[in-house]
Design a protein around this motif. Structure first.
Motif, PDB file in Angstrom:
ATOM      1  N   SER A  45       6.883  47.591   8.997  1.00  0.00           N
ATOM      2  CA  SER A  45       7.019  46.212   7.978  1.00  0.00           C
ATOM      3  C   SER A  45       8.233  46.510   7.016  1.00  0.00           C
ATOM      4  CB  SER A  45       5.825  46.154   7.374  1.00  0.00           C
ATOM      5  OG  SER A  45       5.621  46.801   6.251  1.00  0.00           O
ATOM      6  N   MET A  46       8.843  47.861   7.020  1.00  0.00           N
ATOM      7  CA  MET A  46       9.596  48.292   6.033  1.00  0.00           C
ATOM      8  C   MET A  46      11.334  48.004   6.678  1.00  0.00           C
ATOM      9  SD  MET A  46       8.248  51.115   3.998  1.00  0.00           S
ATOM     10  CE  MET A  46       6.678  51.325   3.452  1.00  0.00           C
ATOM     11  N   PHE A  47      11.200  47.924   8.156  1.00  0.00           N
ATOM     12  CA  PHE A  47      12.522  47.810   8.674  1.00  0.00           C
ATOM     13  C   PHE A  47      13.362  46.424   8.314  1.00  0.00           C
ATOM     14  CE2 PHE A  47      10.782  50.366  12.267  1.00  0.00           C
ATOM     15  CZ  PHE A  47      11.138  51.622  11.747  1.00  0.00           C
ATOM     16  N   PRO A  48      14.535  46.693   8.119  1.00  0.00           N
ATOM     17  CA  PRO A  48      15.407  45.395   7.767  1.00  0.00           C
ATOM     18  C   PRO A  48      15.520  44.458   8.975  1.00  0.00           C
ATOM     19  CG  PRO A  48      16.826  47.411   8.009  1.00  0.00           C
ATOM     20  CD  PRO A  48      15.583  47.769   8.077  1.00  0.00           C
ATOM     21  N   GLY A  49      15.154  43.142   8.719  1.00  0.00           N
ATOM     22  CA  GLY A  49      14.829  42.210   9.615  1.00  0.00           C
ATOM     23  C   GLY A  49      16.027  42.097  10.565  1.00  0.00           C
ATOM     24  N   ILE A  50      17.112  42.027  10.036  1.00  0.00           N
ATOM     25  CA  ILE A  50      18.564  41.873  10.742  1.00  0.00           C
ATOM     26  C   ILE A  50      18.512  42.703  11.985  1.00  0.00           C
ATOM     27  CG2 ILE A  50      20.032  43.282   9.284  1.00  0.00           C
ATOM     28  CD1 ILE A  50      20.746  40.098  10.720  1.00  0.00           C
ATOM     29  N   SER A  51      17.978  43.969  11.644  1.00  0.00           N
ATOM     30  CA  SER A  51      18.326  45.087  12.752  1.00  0.00           C
ATOM     31  C   SER A  51      17.525  44.653  14.150  1.00  0.00           C
ATOM     32  CB  SER A  51      17.914  46.352  12.400  1.00  0.00           C
ATOM     33  OG  SER A  51      17.932  46.547  11.084  1.00  0.00           O
ATOM     34  N   LEU A  52      16.497  43.826  13.806  1.00  0.00           N
ATOM     35  CA  LEU A  52      15.607  43.422  14.869  1.00  0.00           C
ATOM     36  C   LEU A  52      16.177  42.247  15.462  1.00  0.00           C
ATOM     37  CD1 LEU A  52      12.087  43.427  13.260  1.00  0.00           C
ATOM     38  CD2 LEU A  52      13.376  45.339  14.540  1.00  0.00           C
ATOM     39  N   ILE A  53      17.044  41.261  14.501  1.00  0.00           N
ATOM     40  CA  ILE A  53      17.392  39.990  14.995  1.00  0.00           C
ATOM     41  C   ILE A  53      18.481  39.869  15.631  1.00  0.00           C
ATOM     42  CG2 ILE A  53      18.142  37.799  13.761  1.00  0.00           C
ATOM     43  CD1 ILE A  53      16.457  38.184  11.511  1.00  0.00           C
ATOM     44  N   VAL A  54      19.672  40.624  15.354  1.00  0.00           N
ATOM     45  CA  VAL A  54      20.437  40.937  16.351  1.00  0.00           C
ATOM     46  C   VAL A  54      20.438  41.115  17.807  1.00  0.00           C
ATOM     47  CG1 VAL A  54      23.041  42.197  16.837  1.00  0.00           C
ATOM     48  CG2 VAL A  54      22.198  41.541  14.354  1.00  0.00           C
ATOM     49  N   PRO A  55      19.642  42.320  18.204  1.00  0.00           N
ATOM     50  CA  PRO A  55      19.327  42.327  19.724  1.00  0.00           C
ATOM     51  C   PRO A  55      18.453  41.096  20.274  1.00  0.00           C
ATOM     52  CG  PRO A  55      18.330  44.319  18.317  1.00  0.00           C
ATOM     53  CD  PRO A  55      19.056  43.181  17.381  1.00  0.00           C
ATOM     54  N   LEU A  56      17.525  40.736  19.439  1.00  0.00           N
ATOM     55  CA  LEU A  56      16.774  39.369  19.903  1.00  0.00           C
ATOM     56  C   LEU A  56      17.457  38.342  19.874  1.00  0.00           C
ATOM     57  CD1 LEU A  56      13.332  40.238  17.883  1.00  0.00           C
ATOM     58  CD2 LEU A  56      13.691  40.672  20.155  1.00  0.00           C
ATOM     59  N   LEU A  57      18.383  38.041  19.191  1.00  0.00           N
ATOM     60  CA  LEU A  57      19.209  36.944  19.470  1.00  0.00           C
ATOM     61  C   LEU A  57      19.842  36.781  20.678  1.00  0.00           C
ATOM     62  CD1 LEU A  57      20.723  34.343  18.332  1.00  0.00           C
ATOM     63  CD2 LEU A  57      22.326  35.791  17.117  1.00  0.00           C
ATOM     64  N   LYS A  58      20.562  38.326  20.987  1.00  0.00           N
ATOM     65  CA  LYS A  58      21.123  38.338  22.292  1.00  0.00           C
ATOM     66  C   LYS A  58      20.047  38.135  23.567  1.00  0.00           C
ATOM     67  CE  LYS A  58      24.177  41.358  24.899  1.00  0.00           C
ATOM     68  NZ  LYS A  58      24.027  42.409  25.468  1.00  0.00           N
ATOM     69  N   LEU A  59      18.986  38.817  23.598  1.00  0.00           N
ATOM     70  CA  LEU A  59      17.912  38.710  24.576  1.00  0.00           C
ATOM     71  C   LEU A  59      17.573  37.128  24.498  1.00  0.00           C
ATOM     72  CD1 LEU A  59      16.024  40.217  26.207  1.00  0.00           C
ATOM     73  CD2 LEU A  59      14.442  40.071  24.362  1.00  0.00           C
ATOM     74  N   PHE A  60      17.261  36.547  23.554  1.00  0.00           N
ATOM     75  CA  PHE A  60      16.738  35.383  23.632  1.00  0.00           C
ATOM     76  C   PHE A  60      18.169  34.322  24.223  1.00  0.00           C
ATOM     77  CE2 PHE A  60      13.681  35.737  20.177  1.00  0.00           C
ATOM     78  CZ  PHE A  60      12.616  36.819  20.862  1.00  0.00           C
ATOM     79  N   THR A  61      19.158  34.549  23.883  1.00  0.00           N
ATOM     80  CA  THR A  61      20.259  33.736  24.614  1.00  0.00           C
ATOM     81  C   THR A  61      20.196  33.767  25.988  1.00  0.00           C
ATOM     82  OG1 THR A  61      21.403  34.330  22.484  1.00  0.00           O
ATOM     83  CG2 THR A  61      22.687  33.117  24.049  1.00  0.00           C
ATOM     84  N   GLN A  62      20.021  35.122  26.644  1.00  0.00           N
ATOM     85  CA  GLN A  62      20.005  35.408  27.989  1.00  0.00           C
ATOM     86  C   GLN A  62      18.889  34.708  28.828  1.00  0.00           C
ATOM     87  OE1 GLN A  62      20.071  39.591  27.787  1.00  0.00           O
ATOM     88  NE2 GLN A  62      22.395  39.714  27.499  1.00  0.00           N
TER      89      GLN A  62
END
Lengths: 295, 335
Positions: free
Chosen positions: A132-149
């Motif tokens: 829960s302490m990880f910065p959200g943005i480090s998850l969002i960037v790869p997920l954004l790419k994945l979700f786009t695909q």
């Protein structure tokens, strides 16, 4: 954290140190402090609410109460072209689904962490909290790419799935604390009566843990309701925006350069349900917050 | 209060019956925990690894005839990182890095001080507890996005803040005042939250310790420094740690209050989000990996230097209370 303290116990506690009678002005100091805290916490929110009830024409008035009370800003929020009703619905769907999924998955984990003895228990708990302490943005960037695909952009699941990353650790931690508070004799009795550990959980623990589940549900719901960056990044269609994103992107329903009145009204609409929930369940929420220590 | 102190003890109980149920419960525990671990692996572990991988790649330049992005990427090694530290990008990065650090240090310090003060006031309040408890939850319940538009309204050029201050400050325009505005908004929302957590820590300190101290002639300040502060330390440290990590990833407030591409308030998260929404995943991933390392380092340093024990907070606090009580009793006897 510490205050596994049942709120009732805290409230019902009798203080042993009475205020000194001879104190004079000093006796009033705590009340002054209380007043300062209340004003500090409520004043900005009050200003938002008051501004929402002004007429768009006297939006910049500085009076303590609106000179002309009006709900025009509120009707502006719900004009069809603003689409705020849909945004509210989106928020309810995203936050509601996140809460339900989190509770289902988290309850199992919390039960194991609170009631069962196994190796690496502390390590497991530490890992769950650490996520829960990880910065959200480090998850969002790869997920954004994945979700786009996989064409998930502008869908509910593109907001719900990333939200689990912060909601699940929060729920597990809270529920663990709640499960721990229940007396172990309950399960022992159930086991002696011939229940399996699984049955003891389902038939004895779950019904008794309902208040804890409820509190965790409120906390998780509020956390996901307040989420912003995921909803902002994963969605670019107006119909799929959550309420928070919609407010931040309001363009003048009234043709001002900044539709402040409308924004304040929308802000009040988004916040009032939470504030009411908080006032009704304040004891439970505080117990949950101080137990979780997270958010 | 007895329940508070008993709770951790009861957690120790099952070890007594441990031998009987070990194999069975181990499997049951694994089964119960696996859904959580699968979800966390999918939404946390996989993205982090994927971000690290992504930061070493760049997409093939250009669009195809239909205007769609050409598929395929190229391994570029550390190029995304070296690009961050050279030229204009470097200025932007270091500004964002400075802003993030500045916000974190100043805001968390202010919030801790204010929160501690609030907790002490609430702890001494005999009446009006319900009122203060309810109002303290208001800033916490207001979504950050809403609090951002609320403060932008308050900080308008002809807004209430300038009226009260009798100054004309353009709060929401570029400049140091924008930083101040963001810090004020952040402090408003989170100081009461720290106050609540610290109050919970205060409430489990047994009253007899203070009585003993009073008998020994310790004045209020000494009591605060030698009893209150050390005993709420575990609760306070955990609260500060969580605030620290939260402020390092600050996004909503500067993004909504001041806007995008504003050098005076741009944080690392804003920088990475901006790159990502402009489909520059490589640089975006590189920024987010740097932020990830920064947050991890900060958390590690905080725990190492100050000894915050997130999981064991309850336990250690209990121990501290007990040890202190014993010591005071001993001192009282010898005196």
């Amino acid at each position: 954290m510490t205050a596994i303290a049942p709120p009732v116990a805290v409230a019902g506690r009798v203080r042993t140190a009475p205020p000194r009678k001879s104190g004079g002005w000093k006796a009033w100091l705590p009340y002054l402090g209380i007043a300062a805290i209340v004003i500090y916490c409520v004043a900005p929110f009050y200003w938002m609410a008051v501004s929402a009830f002004r007429r768009p024409n006297d939006q910049f008035e500085k009076t303590f109460l609106p000179t002309h009370f009006s709900t025009e800003n509120f009707s502006a929020v719900f004009r069809p072209d603003v689409g705020f009703g849909r945004a509210l619905l989106n928020s309810v769907v995203v936050a509601g689904t996140t809460t339900i999924l989190t509770l289902i998955v988290g309850t199992f984990a919390a039960y194991a962490l609170a009631r069962l003895e196994f190796r690496f228990k502390n390590l497991v708990l530490a890992v769950i909290i650490a996520t829960s302490m990880f910065p959200g943005i480090s998850l969002i960037v790869p997920l954004l790419k994945l979700f786009t695909q996989i064409h998930w952009i502008n869908t509910y699941q593109s907001m719900i799935v990333p939200s689990l990353s912060f909601a699940l650790p929060l729920a597990v931690w809270n529920l663990t604390v709640f499960f721990r508070q229940m007396p172990f004799e309950l399960e022992q009795a159930a086991l002696i009566d011939g229940c399996t550990p699984g049955q003891a959980f389902r038939k004895v623990i779950m019904p008794l843990a309902a208040p804890g589940l409820f509190t965790t549900a409120i906390l998780t719901f509020i956390a996901s309701w307040n989420e912003f960056i995921i909803a902002l990044t994963m969605v670019n269609k107006k119909e799929m925006q959550t309420a928070n994103v919609a407010i931040s992107k309001f363009t003048g329903a009234h043709g001002f350069d900044q539709p402040f009145g409308t924004q304040m009204a929308a802000g009040v609409i988004v916040t009032i349900p939470l504030v009411i929930a908080v006032l009704i369940f304040q004891r439970r929420i505080i117990a949950g917050l101080t137990a979780g220590g997270v958010k | 209060v007895t329940t508070t102190i008993d709770a951790p003890t009861s957690a120790v109980q099952p070890s007594a019956k441990k031998p009987r149920r070990t194999e069975g419960t181990g499997r049951l525990a694994a089964g119960l925990l696996s859904p959580t671990f699968i979800v966390l692996a999918l939404v946390v572990v996989y993205p982090i690894i994927s971000a690290i991988r992504e930061s070493l790649f760049t997409k093939n330049a250009g669009l195809d005839a239909n205007g769609f992005i050409v598929d395929g990427e190229q391994f570029v090694g550390a190029k995304n990182y070296t690009a961050i530290f050279s030229g204009d990008a470097a200025t932007r990065f270091w500004t964002a890095f400075y802003n993030t650090t500045f916000f974190t240090v100043i805001a968390v310090t202010l919030e801790t001080g204010l929160g501690l003060a609030m907790a002490l006031v609430m702890h001494r309040a005999f009446r009006g507890r319900g009122l203060v408890r309810a109002s303290v939850l208001v800033p916490w319940a207001v979504p950050t996005a809403v609090s951002a538009i609320m403060w932008r309204w308050i900080f308008q050029a002809d807004g209430i803040a300038n009226t009260v201050l009798r100054h004309q400050i353009l709060w929401t325009t570029e400049g140091f005042q924008a930083k101040v505005a963001v810090i004020i908004a952040d402090t408003w929302k989170t100081a009461p939250f720290i106050g609540l957590l610290v109050l919970a820590g205060l409430q489990i300190i047994p009253q007899e310790i203070y009585e003993a101290a009073r008998v020994d002639g310790a004045r209020a300040w000494r009591q605060f420094r030698l009893i209150t502060l050390p005993l709420v330390r575990p609760a306070l440290l955990v609260a500060v740690l969580f605030r620290l990590l939260d402020t390092l990833r600050m996004f909503d407030l500067p993004y909504i209050m001041i806007g995008v591409h504003k050098t005076s308030v741009e944080t690392l998260t804003m920088l990475a989000q901006d790159e990502a929404t402009n489909v520059r995943y490589g640089p975006a991933a590189a920024y987010s990996v740097i932020l990830f390392l920064y947050v991890t380092l900060a958390a590690f340093a905080f725990v190492k230097l100050l000894g915050a024990d997130v999981i064991g907070a309850a336990r250690s606090e209990r121990k501290a209370v007990k040890a202190r009580r014993l010591r005071l009793r001993r001192e009282a006897k010898t005196a």
